[in-house]
Design a protein around this motif. Sequence first.
Motif, PDB file in Angstrom:
ATOM      1  N   HIS A  91      65.829  13.323   4.145  1.00 28.12           N
ATOM      2  CA  HIS A  91      64.888  13.152   5.494  1.00 28.12           C
ATOM      3  C   HIS A  91      63.430  13.667   5.076  1.00 28.12           C
ATOM      4  CE1 HIS A  91      68.002  12.213   7.916  1.00 28.12           C
ATOM      5  NE2 HIS A  91      69.020  13.229   7.671  1.00 28.12           N
ATOM      6  N   LEU A 150      64.933   4.041   1.154  1.00 27.71           N
ATOM      7  CA  LEU A 150      64.338   5.370   0.529  1.00 27.71           C
ATOM      8  C   LEU A 150      65.173   6.723   0.455  1.00 27.71           C
ATOM      9  CD1 LEU A 150      60.557   4.467   1.501  1.00 27.71           C
ATOM     10  CD2 LEU A 150      61.651   4.464  -0.920  1.00 27.71           C
ATOM     11  N   GLU A 151      65.799   6.933   1.781  1.00 28.23           N
ATOM     12  CA  GLU A 151      66.266   7.783   2.022  1.00 28.23           C
ATOM     13  C   GLU A 151      67.848   7.790   1.316  1.00 28.23           C
ATOM     14  OE1 GLU A 151      66.779   9.124   6.235  1.00 28.23           O
ATOM     15  OE2 GLU A 151      64.547   9.686   6.307  1.00 28.23           O
ATOM     16  N   PHE A 198      61.604  12.827   2.713  1.00 26.73           N
ATOM     17  CA  PHE A 198      60.870  11.799   2.245  1.00 26.73           C
ATOM     18  C   PHE A 198      60.799  10.831   3.120  1.00 26.73           C
ATOM     19  CE2 PHE A 198      59.726   8.050  -0.282  1.00 26.73           C
ATOM     20  CZ  PHE A 198      58.520   8.631  -1.160  1.00 26.73           C
ATOM     21  N   GLY A 199      61.717  10.610   4.099  1.00 29.60           N
ATOM     22  CA  GLY A 199      61.656   9.848   5.249  1.00 29.60           C
ATOM     23  C   GLY A 199      60.434  10.220   6.169  1.00 29.60           C
ATOM     24  N   ALA A 200      60.306  11.473   6.369  1.00 29.54           N
ATOM     25  CA  ALA A 200      59.271  11.901   7.076  1.00 29.54           C
ATOM     26  C   ALA A 200      57.961  11.782   6.395  1.00 29.54           C
ATOM     27  CB  ALA A 200      59.353  13.638   7.465  1.00 29.54           C
ATOM     28  N   VAL A 256      67.283   9.099  -2.185  1.00 27.15           N
ATOM     29  CA  VAL A 256      67.031  10.190  -2.411  1.00 27.15           C
ATOM     30  C   VAL A 256      68.527  10.872  -2.573  1.00 27.15           C
ATOM     31  CG1 VAL A 256      66.385  12.363  -1.716  1.00 27.15           C
ATOM     32  CG2 VAL A 256      65.057  10.278  -1.363  1.00 27.15           C
ATOM     33  N   GLU A 302      62.439   2.614   5.114  1.00 24.64           N
ATOM     34  CA  GLU A 302      62.876   4.063   5.219  1.00 24.64           C
ATOM     35  C   GLU A 302      64.281   4.433   4.908  1.00 24.64           C
ATOM     36  OE1 GLU A 302      61.634   5.884   8.859  1.00 24.64           O
ATOM     37  OE2 GLU A 302      62.940   7.676   8.479  1.00 24.64           O
ATOM     38  N   TYR A 353      57.350   9.286   4.305  1.00 27.33           N
ATOM     39  CA  TYR A 353      57.090   7.706   4.565  1.00 27.33           C
ATOM     40  C   TYR A 353      56.653   7.474   5.763  1.00 27.33           C
ATOM     41  CZ  TYR A 353      58.755   2.990   5.376  1.00 27.33           C
ATOM     42  OH  TYR A 353      58.753   1.968   5.865  1.00 27.33           O
TER      43      TYR A 353
END
Lengths: 193, 468
Positions: free
Chosen positions: A28, B12-13, A30-32, B16, B9, A34
Motif C-alpha cells: 500500500h 504495482l502493488e 507504493f500505491g500511495a 510488491v 496501481e 504512485y
Amino acid sequence: MESNTQDGDGDARSDMDLLAATRGGDAHAFGAFYRRRRVLALTYLRRRTTDPETAADLLAETFAAALAHVLDGDQPLPETPVAWLLTIARNKLIDGWRRGRVEAAAREQLGMQPLSLRDSDLGEIERLVAETDLRESLASLLPADQMQALTERVLEDRSYTEIARRMDCSEAVVRKRVSRALATLRGRMEGLA
Amino acid sequence: MSSFLDRLEMELEAAVRRRANEARAASVADRAPHASVAVRGRRPPAADRPPRWWRARHSARVVVAVTALLLALAAAALAATGLLFTGAAVPPTPGLSKDVGLGLPEPGHARLLARSVPDPAGGLPWSMRIVRTTRGLVCLQVGRLHDGRVGVLGQDGAFHDDGLFHPLRMGTLEAMPHGYATACEPQGETFTEEVVGMPQSGQLPREGTIGRPSQERRLYYGLLGPDAVSIAYRDGAATKTVPVEPGTGAYLIVMPAGSRTPKAVTTGGAKALRTREEGRMRAEAPLLSILYRVHGRLCVEAGVRPAASKACPRESASQLNHRLRVLEHPHDLHVPIHVTLHAMKNDWWRTVPTRDGHPIRPPGAIDGVYYEASIELKAPFAVQNADSGYSVWLTSARSSVATDGGLGGGEGYELERDVRRGAPLRAQREDVFANFSGGAVTISVYYYNLLGHGHRSTLVGSTTIRRP
C-alpha cells in the motif's frame, strides 16, 4: 522539501517513508506513492509525447522501474523521490526515442501484466494533463526564494519590476533567482539517475 | 469499471506483494535445510548449496563486514581514550577554475572562526572555515574541528565509517546541496544559511539515508557584516546570546535534531542586499534578534517587527524604490548579438513508431536535424568576479505561453565567468528550438550587478532567430 498532498493520496507519510516502507514489503505504501506522483509523471511524459497511449506506456514502465529500484535492497533510496521519479521518466522517454519503442523490461522483471487502454482511459489522461498545475511539484524541488521568483515570473507572468517590488529586492536578483531555479531543476533532472 | 491508472496501481502493488512473498519463502528455505546441516556438522549436498558466485560474493561481504566492525570497534576505543586518528584528506573538488564559477581558494585568505562550537553530544567541536576565492566570493565551510582543521568524521556512512577524521583540503570547495556545508556569496554580502538534518559526520549525503535520527544536527551560520555585535537565539527552552566575530559578523550555531521527520536534509538561506538597510540582515528563526552598532549607537533587528525602543533605522518605501531605480537600468543597450545556427544531424527519431505507426518526433527536431546556436557579442562591461556577470535568456518570440513542459515563457542560464570589457562573450545552446513552439526564439543577454557597484544591471541586447 517534499510535498505530500498532490493527487490526494490520503497518506501523511513522506515520499521517503513510503519508499522505505515499500522496501519492507508494504504494497500500500507504493500505491500511495504512485497515487501521489502519477499525475506529475504523466503530465511530464504526456507533454513530451505525441499521444496519450505512449505516455501511458511510459508511465507504467517508469513506475515499474522505480519500484524495481526500491525493491533492490542493494540500491540506496533516493534523497528527492519526486526528482528521482522524473529522472526515471525522462530516461525512459529518451530510451523510447532511441530504441524506437517503449521498453517493458522493468514490468517484465516484476512480472506485471500488460494493460490495455480504452478510449475512456485516453480521455482521462488528456483531462488530467490539461488540469495539472505544476506549481506544487516545482515547490517540492526548489528553495522558497527561487520558487517564488520562478512561479511569479513564469506561471503568473509578472514583470521583473513587479516581482522585485514584491520580493523587496532588485530585478537582477529576481533574474538570478529564476535562473538558479531553472538551473536547479535542470541539475536535478540530469544529475540523478 | 476501473481506469488504466487504477489498474496500474493494482499491478504495482501486486508486484510488491509477490516480491515480499518470494523473499519470505526464500528466507524460510534458507533457514530450514542449512540449520539442520549445521546441527549434523556436514556440508549440504552440492545441489542444495548456493552457486559458487553467490558464496564468493557473500564470503567477501563477511570479510568486509568483519573489517568494518573491527574498524568501528577500534574507532570507538580511540574515542573512549580521547584520541583520534587522522585519515586521508577529503579529495579536492574537480574542475575548479580561477575565472569560472566559484573560482579557486585564494592562498593566504582562509581562516577559522575564532570560537569553536561544542557538539550537543560531545566529541569533536564544530567550526567554520572562511575562504576567499579568486572570483571575489566568500565561502563558509562548516565541519568538525580537529587539530586546527575543519573536516568530517568517518561515520554515518562517510568514508566507509572508518571512524577517522578527514580534513577538508583547501581545494575542497563545492557549494551545497552537495558535499559539505558550504555557502558562497560575493564578498561584502551579508547572508545566513541553515542545514537541517546534517549528519553528525559533517558530510552531506549524496544519496541514501543519513544515519540514525539521533545523529542529526541543525546548523545555522552566516555573515552578518561589520555592524553586527551579537545574536540571540532560542535553543530549546533557553534563550542564548552570543557575540559574533568582530569585523565580519560571522557566527555558527549547532543544535541537536529537532522533532521533525528525519531522513532528509534541507538547506536554505537568506541574504540582504547592500542596498537594503546598509546590508543588515533581519533576524529569522532560530535567531530572535541581532544587535547592531549603527553610527555608534546600538540597535536591534528583531524579525519582521522591530523592537520598539532600539529598532535599527529602515528605509522608507520611496527611498527603497529610488535605490532600486538607481540599481536597475531599464534601457536596452542594443549591443549587437550574433547568432549562428548549426544544423546537427538527428535522425534516430524517424525510427520510433507510436501505437498508430507514426514516428515520435522530439520537439524542435525538423527533418532529421536540430539546431545548435552559437551566441556571440562584445562584452560592454568587464566581469572581474562573481559580483556581476551575464545571463542569456531564451523566450518564445511568439508569446510567453507555456510551451516547454510547464516551465512557461522562458529559460535562462548564467555565464559564470570573468571577461574583459570589449572582449568577445560567447555562449552555446544545443537544440535551441526544443522548448519553444512557433519556430522563433528571442535571445536576450542581460548584465547583472548584484552589489550595484560600477555599471548597473541592464539589458545588453536581444535578437530573434527563426528556425530555417
